[in-house]
Design an enzyme around this catalytic site. Structure first.
Site, PDB file in Angstrom:
ATOM      1  N   SER A 135      -4.337  -8.112  11.074  1.00  0.00           N
ATOM      2  CA  SER A 135      -3.863  -7.068  10.390  1.00  0.00           C
ATOM      3  C   SER A 135      -5.346  -6.108  10.076  1.00  0.00           C
ATOM      4  CB  SER A 135      -3.263  -7.049   9.279  1.00  0.00           C
ATOM      5  OG  SER A 135      -3.068  -5.830   8.543  1.00  0.00           O
ATOM      6  N   LYS A 161      -2.726  -5.562  14.669  1.00  0.00           N
ATOM      7  CA  LYS A 161      -1.877  -4.702  13.871  1.00  0.00           C
ATOM      8  C   LYS A 161      -2.956  -3.890  13.181  1.00  0.00           C
ATOM      9  CE  LYS A 161       0.136  -5.414   9.199  1.00  0.00           C
ATOM     10  NZ  LYS A 161       1.246  -6.306   8.622  1.00  0.00           N
ATOM     11  N   LYS A 163      -3.102  -0.238  10.472  1.00  0.00           N
ATOM     12  CA  LYS A 163      -2.491   0.336   9.189  1.00  0.00           C
ATOM     13  C   LYS A 163      -2.544   1.688   9.665  1.00  0.00           C
ATOM     14  CE  LYS A 163      -1.967  -3.246   6.259  1.00  0.00           C
ATOM     15  NZ  LYS A 163      -0.517  -3.425   5.763  1.00  0.00           N
ATOM     16  N   ASP A 189       1.360  -0.650  11.015  1.00  0.00           N
ATOM     17  CA  ASP A 189       1.947  -0.540   9.670  1.00  0.00           C
ATOM     18  C   ASP A 189       1.696   0.251   8.706  1.00  0.00           C
ATOM     19  OD1 ASP A 189       3.168  -2.096   7.296  1.00  0.00           O
ATOM     20  OD2 ASP A 189       1.732  -3.360   7.193  1.00  0.00           O
ATOM     21  N   GLU A 214       5.960  -1.266  11.477  1.00  0.00           N
ATOM     22  CA  GLU A 214       6.392  -2.131  10.090  1.00  0.00           C
ATOM     23  C   GLU A 214       6.559  -1.115   9.037  1.00  0.00           C
ATOM     24  OE1 GLU A 214       3.530  -5.007   9.540  1.00  0.00           O
ATOM     25  OE2 GLU A 214       4.409  -5.763   7.590  1.00  0.00           O
ATOM     26  N   ASP A 239       9.266  -5.034   5.931  1.00  0.00           N
ATOM     27  CA  ASP A 239       8.416  -5.987   5.027  1.00  0.00           C
ATOM     28  C   ASP A 239       8.989  -5.463   3.597  1.00  0.00           C
ATOM     29  OD1 ASP A 239       6.104  -6.882   3.505  1.00  0.00           O
ATOM     30  OD2 ASP A 239       4.835  -5.963   4.590  1.00  0.00           O
ATOM     31  N   LYS A 263       7.399 -12.862   4.164  1.00  0.00           N
ATOM     32  CA  LYS A 263       6.156 -13.232   3.323  1.00  0.00           C
ATOM     33  C   LYS A 263       6.980 -13.925   2.116  1.00  0.00           C
ATOM     34  CE  LYS A 263       3.371  -9.092   4.036  1.00  0.00           C
ATOM     35  NZ  LYS A 263       2.980  -7.713   3.455  1.00  0.00           N
ATOM     36  N   GLY A 291       1.033 -11.327   5.604  1.00  0.00           N
ATOM     37  CA  GLY A 291       0.162 -11.844   5.024  1.00  0.00           C
ATOM     38  C   GLY A 291      -0.044 -10.920   3.830  1.00  0.00           C
TER      39      GLY A 291
HETATM   40  O1  OSB Z   1       1.953  -4.742   4.571  1.00  0.00           O
HETATM   41  O2  OSB Z   1       1.457  -6.478   5.392  1.00  0.00           O
HETATM   42  C1  OSB Z   1       1.032  -5.741   4.741  1.00  0.00           C
HETATM   43  C2  OSB Z   1      -2.105  -6.614   3.032  1.00  0.00           C
HETATM   44  C3  OSB Z   1      -1.852  -6.434   1.558  1.00  0.00           C
HETATM   45  C4  OSB Z   1      -0.588  -5.943   1.246  1.00  0.00           C
HETATM   46  C5  OSB Z   1       0.359  -5.684   2.130  1.00  0.00           C
HETATM   47  C6  OSB Z   1       0.061  -5.973   3.572  1.00  0.00           C
HETATM   48  C7  OSB Z   1      -1.382  -6.474   3.868  1.00  0.00           C
HETATM   49  C8  OSB Z   1      -1.522  -6.811   5.315  1.00  0.00           C
HETATM   50  C9  OSB Z   1      -2.844  -7.756   5.284  1.00  0.00           C
HETATM   51  O3  OSB Z   1      -1.362  -6.099   6.316  1.00  0.00           O
HETATM   52  C10 OSB Z   1      -2.041  -9.195   6.018  1.00  0.00           C
HETATM   53  C11 OSB Z   1      -3.183 -10.175   6.032  1.00  0.00           C
HETATM   54  O4  OSB Z   1      -4.159 -10.154   6.644  1.00  0.00           O
HETATM   55  O5  OSB Z   1      -2.924 -10.848   5.057  1.00  0.00           O
HETATM   56 MG    MG Z   2       3.410  -4.810   5.825  1.00  0.00          MG
END
Ligand code: OSB
Ligand code: MG
Length: 376
Positions: A135, A161, A163, A189, A214, A239, A263, A291
């Site tokens: 991510s 992925k 953001k 995401d 996402e 999510d 998660k 994650g």
């Molecule tokens: O939305 O998946 C998410 C990190 C913190 C809070 C929300 C998210 C995330 C990530 C990182 O996308 C995922 C990771 O590498 O742990």
């Molecule tokens: Mg997410």
């Protein structure tokens, strides 16, 4: 099963680089490591909560408080035979899923160690290896974003992925497709940064052949996501909106999504994560393991979960080194081949805790013993 005492430790570790989402940036992460002791074994759980309630309503402090005041005392009062029962025992406490998941995770690990079996096996996992992606947070510029994508593709990650948020979306995705082509497994995401008023932007993303988008809309919504999915070719993945198997059932019934990110923390533990996995499999909905910037204990739990067969899409469980200069576990979580993590075959989570690293980053520590009230 025997649970003699439980300890809580909070550690704070700096991140190797800043991580930015549509709701905020992170330079360090706090972890609560819960250890449950029994029969000469120690089981570990790690809190997924962030320091601020911007992803969900929980924080490091609320997790500590709920564990100490309500969840651990409830568990001590109950006489449990197996970790399957923990979720039911904690169910009288509303929500606080990340707090519940820390305790439940430690009990699953302890139980697997007491049985001498890998956690993955007890969960019903069949994969010996899992495919993983990475991510990438919002970057300061497009060239920086492209450099990160290139680096992680070189490391062999099976899913990229990125953001996004309003203003940092079409151009960023378009630049990645232009540079690396249509073949790379790419997704976005939004962490709830859009509303249905942004439908033109979201539809414009259809052009880029993304694996999925996402959580584009509100953190607690499944109605507007259904409206969006009905006009989008890109699969919607939920999510934030999914906290339980019941939430998943409703989202599937409404066609709010085609994919679900599971998660462990967000859904209150491994048992509920398994329930969601099973429900999605029945409905032909693929899942992947999300994650929360975990350290090694949390990553180890994610790996065990992702060994189940309906985790058909690479998850966000990247190597320890993606976030941490040194991790809380040994061996460190590393790729065994490009984009692959081997599911450990040792009892429990299959990774040892590094007490030296915990001590180095320790913020506070508390032992929670069975109180006379609980025993009564
Ligand atoms: O939305 O998946 C998410 C990190 C913190 C809070 C929300 C998210 C995330 C990530 C990182 O996308 C995922 C990771 O590498 O742990
Ligand atoms: Mg997410």
């Amino acid at each position: 099963m025997k649970i003699e005492h439980i300890s809580l430790r909070q550690v704070r570790m700096p991140m190797v680089s800043e991580f930015t989402t549509s709701f905020g940036s992170f330079l360090e992460k706090d972890f609560i490591i819960l250890t449950a002791y029994g029969d000469g074994e120690a089981g570990y759980g790690e809190s997924a909560a962030l320091p601020y309630p911007f992803y969900n309503e929980e924080t490091t402090e609320t997790v500590w408080y709920m564990l100490k005041e309500f969840l651990i005392p409830s568990l001590f009062k109950a006489d449990i035979q197996s970790p399957d029962q923990v979720a039911d025992i904690l169910a009288h406490v509303r929500r606080n899923n990340m707090a519940k998941a820390v305790l439940e995770g430690a009990i699953w690990d302890l139980y697997s160690k007491q049985q001498g079996k890998p956690l993955a096996e007890l969960l019903g996992g069949t994969r010996k290896e899992i495919e993983v992606g990475v991510s990438i947070g919002i970057q300061k510029s497009t060239p920086e974003l492209l450099r990160k994508v290139e680096q992680y593709l070189e490391e062999g990650y099976k899913k990229i992925k990125v953001k996004i948020k309003p203003g940092v979306d079409i151009d960023a995705i378009s630049a990645i497709r232009k540079e690396f082509g249509d073949g790379i497994p790419l997704m976005a995401d939004a962490n709830s940064a859009y509303t249905l008023q942004d439908i033109d932007t979201l539809r414009a993303l259809d052009e880029f052949n993304l694996l999925m988008i996402e959580q584009p809309l509100e953190h607690d919504d499944i109605i507007d996501h259904a409206k969006l999915q009905s006009v989008l070719n890109t699969p919607v993945c939920l999510d934030e909106s999914i906290h339980s198997a019941e939430d998943a059932r409703k989202a599937i019934e409404l066609n709010s999504c085609k994919i679900i990110n599971i998660k462990i923390g967000r859904v209150g533990g491994l048992t509920e994560a398994k329930n969601i996995h099973d429900l999605c499999r029945q409905h032909g909905i693929p899942v992947w393991c999300g994650g929360m910037l975990e350290a090694g204990v949390g990553r180890a739990h994610n790996i065990a979960l992702a060994s189940m067969d309906n985790f058909t899409i690479p998850g966000d469980t990247s190597a320890s080194s993606r976030y941490w200069a040194e991790d809380l576990v040994e061996p460190e979580i590393a790729l065994s081949a490009p984009g692959i993590i081997t599911v450990p075959d040792h009892p429990g989570i299959g990774f040892r805790l590094r007490e030296d690293i915990i001590s180095k980053h320790l913020v506070r520590e508390e032992k929670v013993s069975m109180s006379p009230i609980c025993r009564g």
